[in-house]
Enzyme design. Sequence first.
Site, mmCIF file in Angstrom:
data_model
loop_
_atom_site.group_PDB
_atom_site.id
_atom_site.type_symbol
_atom_site.label_atom_id
_atom_site.label_comp_id
_atom_site.label_asym_id
_atom_site.label_seq_id
_atom_site.Cartn_x
_atom_site.Cartn_y
_atom_site.Cartn_z
ATOM 1 N N ARG A 138 0.862 -1.190 0.000
ATOM 2 C CA ARG A 138 0.000 0.000 0.000
ATOM 3 C C ARG A 138 0.894 1.234 0.000
ATOM 4 O O ARG A 138 1.987 1.229 0.578
ATOM 5 C CB ARG A 138 -0.878 0.057 1.255
ATOM 6 N N HIS B 123 -1.220 0.819 -9.618
ATOM 7 C CA HIS B 123 -1.957 -0.018 -8.666
ATOM 8 C C HIS B 123 -2.707 -1.131 -9.400
ATOM 9 O O HIS B 123 -3.927 -1.267 -9.257
ATOM 10 C CB HIS B 123 -2.917 0.800 -7.799
HETATM 11 P P1 NDP Z 1 -1.812 -11.340 4.559
HETATM 12 O O1 NDP Z 1 -2.644 -10.815 5.664
HETATM 13 O O2 NDP Z 1 -1.980 -12.759 4.142
HETATM 14 O O3 NDP Z 1 -0.263 -11.156 4.930
HETATM 15 C C1 NDP Z 1 0.229 -10.027 5.577
HETATM 16 C C2 NDP Z 1 1.649 -10.329 6.032
HETATM 17 O O4 NDP Z 1 2.204 -9.166 6.634
HETATM 18 C C3 NDP Z 1 1.688 -11.426 7.103
HETATM 19 O O5 NDP Z 1 2.788 -12.271 6.871
HETATM 20 C C4 NDP Z 1 1.892 -10.650 8.399
HETATM 21 O O6 NDP Z 1 2.613 -11.375 9.386
HETATM 22 C C5 NDP Z 1 2.731 -9.491 7.900
HETATM 23 N N1 NDP Z 1 2.613 -8.341 8.797
HETATM 24 C C6 NDP Z 1 1.535 -7.561 9.034
HETATM 25 N N2 NDP Z 1 1.817 -6.605 9.935
HETATM 26 C C7 NDP Z 1 3.119 -6.798 10.280
HETATM 27 C C8 NDP Z 1 3.994 -6.138 11.159
HETATM 28 N N3 NDP Z 1 3.601 -5.067 11.899
HETATM 29 N N4 NDP Z 1 5.255 -6.609 11.266
HETATM 30 C C9 NDP Z 1 5.662 -7.677 10.551
HETATM 31 N N5 NDP Z 1 4.883 -8.351 9.674
HETATM 32 C C10 NDP Z 1 3.619 -7.911 9.557
HETATM 33 O O7 NDP Z 1 -2.028 -10.368 3.314
HETATM 34 P P2 NDP Z 1 -1.849 -10.687 1.779
HETATM 35 O O8 NDP Z 1 -0.535 -11.332 1.576
HETATM 36 O O9 NDP Z 1 -3.040 -11.361 1.248
HETATM 37 O O10 NDP Z 1 -1.839 -9.189 1.177
HETATM 38 C C11 NDP Z 1 -0.887 -8.252 1.587
HETATM 39 C C12 NDP Z 1 -1.256 -6.872 1.086
HETATM 40 O O11 NDP Z 1 -1.042 -6.763 -0.313
HETATM 41 C C13 NDP Z 1 -2.724 -6.471 1.240
HETATM 42 O O12 NDP Z 1 -3.017 -6.085 2.553
HETATM 43 C C14 NDP Z 1 -2.836 -5.321 0.252
HETATM 44 O O13 NDP Z 1 -2.556 -4.104 0.896
HETATM 45 C C15 NDP Z 1 -1.758 -5.631 -0.775
HETATM 46 N N6 NDP Z 1 -2.321 -5.914 -2.088
HETATM 47 C C16 NDP Z 1 -1.981 -5.105 -3.138
HETATM 48 C C17 NDP Z 1 -2.443 -5.362 -4.399
HETATM 49 C C18 NDP Z 1 -1.994 -4.555 -5.547
HETATM 50 O O14 NDP Z 1 -2.524 -4.719 -6.661
HETATM 51 N N7 NDP Z 1 -1.030 -3.664 -5.382
HETATM 52 C C19 NDP Z 1 -3.358 -6.481 -4.655
HETATM 53 C C20 NDP Z 1 -3.641 -7.273 -3.489
HETATM 54 C C21 NDP Z 1 -3.145 -6.983 -2.253
HETATM 55 P P3 NDP Z 1 1.939 -12.646 10.147
HETATM 56 O O15 NDP Z 1 1.588 -13.629 9.058
HETATM 57 O O16 NDP Z 1 3.000 -13.172 11.012
HETATM 58 O O17 NDP Z 1 0.734 -12.122 10.846
HETATM 59 C C1 OXD Z 2 -6.205 -5.417 -3.066
HETATM 60 C C2 OXD Z 2 -5.768 -4.457 -4.082
HETATM 61 O O1 OXD Z 2 -6.107 -5.117 -1.872
HETATM 62 O O2 OXD Z 2 -6.102 -4.650 -5.274
HETATM 63 O O3 OXD Z 2 -6.661 -6.500 -3.442
HETATM 64 O O4 OXD Z 2 -5.060 -3.506 -3.781
#
Ligand code: NDP
Ligand code: OXD
Length: 314
Positions: free
Chosen positions: A229, A277
Amino acid sequence: MSLLVNIAGWEPEPWAETFRELLASHRVVLPGDDFSPNDIRYAATWKHELGSLADYPNLQVVFSLGAGVDHVFRDPQLPRVPVVRVVDPDLRDRMSEWVMLHVLLHHRQQRMYDWQQTEKMWEDDRFQPAARDVRVGVMGLGVLGQDAARKLAYVGFDVAGWSATRKDVERVESFAGDSELDAFLARTDVLVSLLPLTPQTRGVLNFSLFERLARDGRLGGPIVLNAGRGGLQVEDDIVRALDEGVLRAATLDVFAVEPLPESSPLWTHPAVTITPHNAAISELNAVAKSIVTKIEAFERGEPLTDVVDPTRQY
Ligand code: NDP
Ligand code: OXD
């Protein structure tokens, strides 16, 4: 029973149409339609207007139309119902494609060759490290990060990941928590951010973090990719770090303000690659189908899946 499709920034009609086809047992409505607020059981949302989910007394579930849910939790009047996010192979694979593409573009110096081509320049004596000598670090080893990390490792990169809790991913070294962040950064040549935006992660991609990336890598300086993000990155710090040689390059899919304002220096910076994005779009059919499957299971009395923890906000 009705499903409210509440979207800003994307065309809502095609979403409503697709939900109507897939969920014939429910009425599917848009905010301007004629319906009783009491009928709304579900809301499917992307960046809904703040407060616009507040007045549905029988709302049971809020579905994010993306994997991220920061756009849901930014609403101070969010009803206290489960928030469910997208976890779907279509979206996951799209993200891994983006990560592979952009890591490889840097690794194989493709932007330089693009420039050479414009100059009709044949310059083939550049140093080309092996993938095994390039250390990629994935910040956020969740659904998307783990898949990208696995695929990067498969291609041969030396891959690690950082997350809140330790992970067990084949051929990926796992670093966990704030106490292991410095060690993770110190072994990272290409940083790939796939973190969610939460109060804890806002602004994490800043100058101080960039300074802690490896300085002895094979690509001539650390490179940062962010598809998590925009709120994760401090954009002035990215420009400063590039200008001062703290970073060699950045590839950004997400921005603090989207669309990225014309006035942003990121647009024209020679070391910045921008995508709008769309690293992993929410493909309408795949995402609507996955939500409908969840609604049907919920109505059969099965537990909801992919429910977001409201205290962690991811
Ligand atoms: P998940 O919730 O599956 O994974 C998030 C990861 O981040 C987890 O491994 C979590 O750790 C880690 N995390 C969160 N907070 C912290 C912290 N404070 N310190 C360390 N690690 C942290 O999310 P997704 O993988 O499904 O998606 C990730 C992000 O990708 C979404 O939230 C979205 O913002 C972005 N996204 C962007 C898109 C785009 O087109 N640009 C499309 C889709 C998503 P733990 O597992 O240990 O809790
Ligand atoms: C998502 C994105 O969060 O597209 O899936 O950014």
